[in-house]
Design a protein around this motif. Structure first.
Motif: not given
Length: 676
Positions: A201-203, A207-213
């Motif tokens: 993931g990344v902030y 904002k937190l983004i769940n890249l793996k999802q």
């Protein structure tokens, strides 16, 4: 705010600073004109001299630059140094370390999303990490010519992965980490990628983004759309890595597929730090990067090794007047072509020290850009007019807190910079001593094609000024006639340059139809252009069905397709409307199916549909109810009329070709109800 108009030619001309001219590679206008003349009249000799700065495992035998721009003469092609063998990763790293002794020089200062976090990466460390991951790729069965998809934020592993692919001859396809799962899926399938690199993931700001999802959703979509086999998905433990250091904890759940998922740090642990480069042909593919197409399906722009290497190296050196003690910063994400050419390949080819920035301009405060410039003593700064206009809103106080004396050159990219933003950069940020360069180029061109040179070109705010070396522009009328002197029309290029795209991946006919069919013998940019009395070029905007939102191209067809996938929408049309920060924003007209009512909740649903289909960058700013759309008798939507309605223009011009002119009155009456 609009694009520069004819009145811009009356503005003050800003001459190059004397301080820059003393040590510049191109120190004055006379030097530019002499070298430019040679580059277009003797291209073989010009590029042969440039090529001498690079290592060739095997030199070319025939002509350096071969091409055919005319579809009437057979298939369109461009070839540069065909038959020569080299490796771009070797030239960027090994050669600089061995011949220039740059091993302990900083290649990147990585500045994370939150201030105070990050690291420094030397050329030695960069080479070791690249070799380690190159060996990982080989151990997973990745071979020369295989495609590797990359869906990563602005972290060091993104650079490592690009260069590891280049080292073994694999072809990288970077997908901007702000794109949706649908966009990622589409690009994986089109490029036929066999391996994917992503992160947990990344902030982005707060904002937190769940890249793996998002990645997993994309791979599920890939499997649904046909036979598809992803060998491995390598996952960088980015946020969990932060948690191990005690700065973050319990931030997100990372979905896991034991059949293909592996952690980056685990596969890197035992990998060797040595990897011999693969010597590949000059015309072998280096990467595929997708850009929006007028048909709605993104185009896989394909660049090859040698020409791209030389062109990005030369443009970086001359446009930014790079010297060995400079600290350079491009704020562009590597998911876009600017990040490829001017955050990775161009700077590293010159042995530069760069900033790799993970965050956003206004987090955790609106002075973040200026803070970073002061912290690292940045000398050359490259950003987008969108970012400048955003920061202008906060006035001069945030700038006054920081010492920006290190700055020597500023440049912008993505869209023409409006005069107000140019003057703000020049007067406030650069303290009236730094030239502001408006660079024009495209994903397809590989590097700058119209651009000032900081010590040589007198500047006119808003103008891309003059062509770079090897670039021969022309302005054509609608019927293909070359226009001389002061003129306005289609911007085209008459001859090739090493760094231009070679094809649309797996669709050469689309390449020919898009860029070479309308005007045989010319490369058509898709942009309108005006040339003033001094020969300066002013980009006037897209002439096809494309939108430039925050410097990023989106096709109307792509957005319209996303809109009409909503079950309530029968038909849609998308146009641009001027925006004070983005330059252009999306104004959408939607015709609803019978029985559906236009409402705020429906608008939010439709916006969500577009975000999920394409990504947040394509979120419409306005959605207007359109009981019917203005069409000609043949059924063609008159976008000109829709643009005028969106911009609230009073004079709509000739409407006689409309099948039902009354439609326009209805749209005007609904305009004030448009939901933002």
């Amino acid at each position: 705010m609009g694009l520069p108009g004819p009145e811009a030619t009356k503005q003050v001309v800003f001459n190059p600073p004397l301080d820059l001219q003393r040590d510049a590679h191109i120190p004055d206008f006379k030097s530019y004109t002499e070298l430019y003349k040679k580059s277009v009249e003797e291209p073989e000799e010009f590029w042969k001299e440039v090529a001498q700065d690079f290592f060739w495992h095997y030199p070319p035998k025939g002509p350096l630059l071969q091409h055919n721009f005319s579809v009437a003469m057979g298939p369109v092609y461009v070839k540069f140094m065909e038959g020569a063998k080299t490796n771009i990763c070797y030239n960027l790293l090994d050669k600089n370390i061995k011949e220039k002794n740059l091993g302990e020089k900083v290649a990147y200062y990585w500045e994370q999303n939150s201030p105070g976090q990050g690291c420094r990466i030397t050329y030695n460390l960069l080479l070791k990490q690249v070799c380690k991951f190159a060996n990982v790729l080989k151990s997973m069965g990745v071979k020369r010519g295989d495609k590797v998809a990359i869906y990563l934020p602005m972290i060091p592993e993104l650079v490592y992965t690009l260069l590891a692919c280049a080292r073994i001859g694999a072809v990288h396809s970077v997908v901007f980490a702000g794109f949706s799962s649908e966009s990622l899926c589409e690009r994986i399938l089109d490029a036929q990628c066999s391996l994917l690199v992503t992160a947990d993931g990344v902030y982005r700001g707060e904002k937190l983004i769940n890249l793996k999802q998002i990645t997993d959703e994309a791979l599920v979509k890939c499997r649904r759309k046909g036979s598809f086999a992803m060998k491995k998905c390598v996952v960088v433990r980015h946020l969990q890595g932060c948690a191990r250091n005690g700065s973050l904890s319990n931030i997100l759940q990372t979905p896991w597929n034991v059949d293909i998922d592996v952690w980056w740090d685990e596969v890197m642990e035992s990998s060797s730090e040595e990897c011999e480069p693969e010597w590949i042909d000059a015309e072998d593919p280096l990467f595929i990067l997708y850009t929006s197409g007028s048909t709605g399906k993104p185009k896989g722009v394909l660049h090859t090794v040698a020409g791209y290497m030389l062109y990005t190296a030369l443009t970086f050196k001359y446009v930014f007047d790079y010297h060995e003690d400079d600290v350079y910063w491009s704020t562009a994400d590597i998911g876009w072509i600017t990040g490829h050419s001017y955050s990775v390949y161009g700077p590293l080819a010159n042995g530069a020290t760069s900033i790799l920035f993970e965050g956003i301009p206004v987090y955790p405060h609106v002075g973040r850009f200026w803070e970073i410039i002061e912290k690292y003593k940045v000398t050359k700064f490259y950003t987008a007019p969108t970012a400048i206009r955003l920061l202008m809103k906060y006035g001069t106080e945030p700038i006054k807190k920081y010492n920006l004396d290190s700055l020597k050159i500023m440049a912008t990219v993505g869209e023409p910079i409006n005069t107000e933003a140019w003057l703000w950069c020049y007067n406030i940020v650069g303290q009236k001593r730094c030239p502001v360069l408006d660079t024009f180029w495209q994903t397809e061109t590989g590097g700058h094609v119209l651009t000032p040179l900081p010590a040589a070109t007198p500047l006119k705010p808003g103008s891309a000024t003059l062509p770079f070396f090897g670039i021969l522009p022309a302005i054509l009328s609608d019927c293909g006639e070359e226009l001389e002197g002061e003129a306005e029309g289609y911007l085209v290029f008459k001859q090739p340059w090493p760094g231009m795209m070679r094809t649309v991946y797996d669709d050469h006919k689309r390449f020919e139809n898009t860029y070479f069919t309308k005007f045989p013998g010319y490369y058509m940019t898709g942009d309108g252009c005006r040339r003033d009395k001094d020969g300066y070029y002013w980009i006037t905007g897209r002439i096809d069905d494309m939108l430039n939102v925050s410097g990023h191209l989106l096709s109307t067809a792509e957005v319209e397709s996303a809109l009409t996938e909503h079950p309530a929408v029968a038909e849609a049309a998308v146009v641009s409307r001027p925006h004070s920060v983005k330059g252009e924003c999306l104004y959408c007209f939607v015709t609803l199916k019978d029985g559906r009512e236009f409402s705020h909740s429906l608008v939010e649903e439709i916006k969500k549909q577009v975000r999920e289909k394409i990504g947040p960058i394509a979120t419409p700013d306005f959605i207007q109810n359109a009981p019917a759309l203005p069409k000609t008798r043949s059924g063609k939507i008159m976008r000109r009329v829709l643009r005028q309605i969106a911009c609230n223009e009073k004079d709509l011009g000739d409407l006689s070709t409309l099948a039902d002119p009354k439609v326009v009155d209805v749209l005007i009456s609904h305009r004030r109800e448009a939901a933002a």
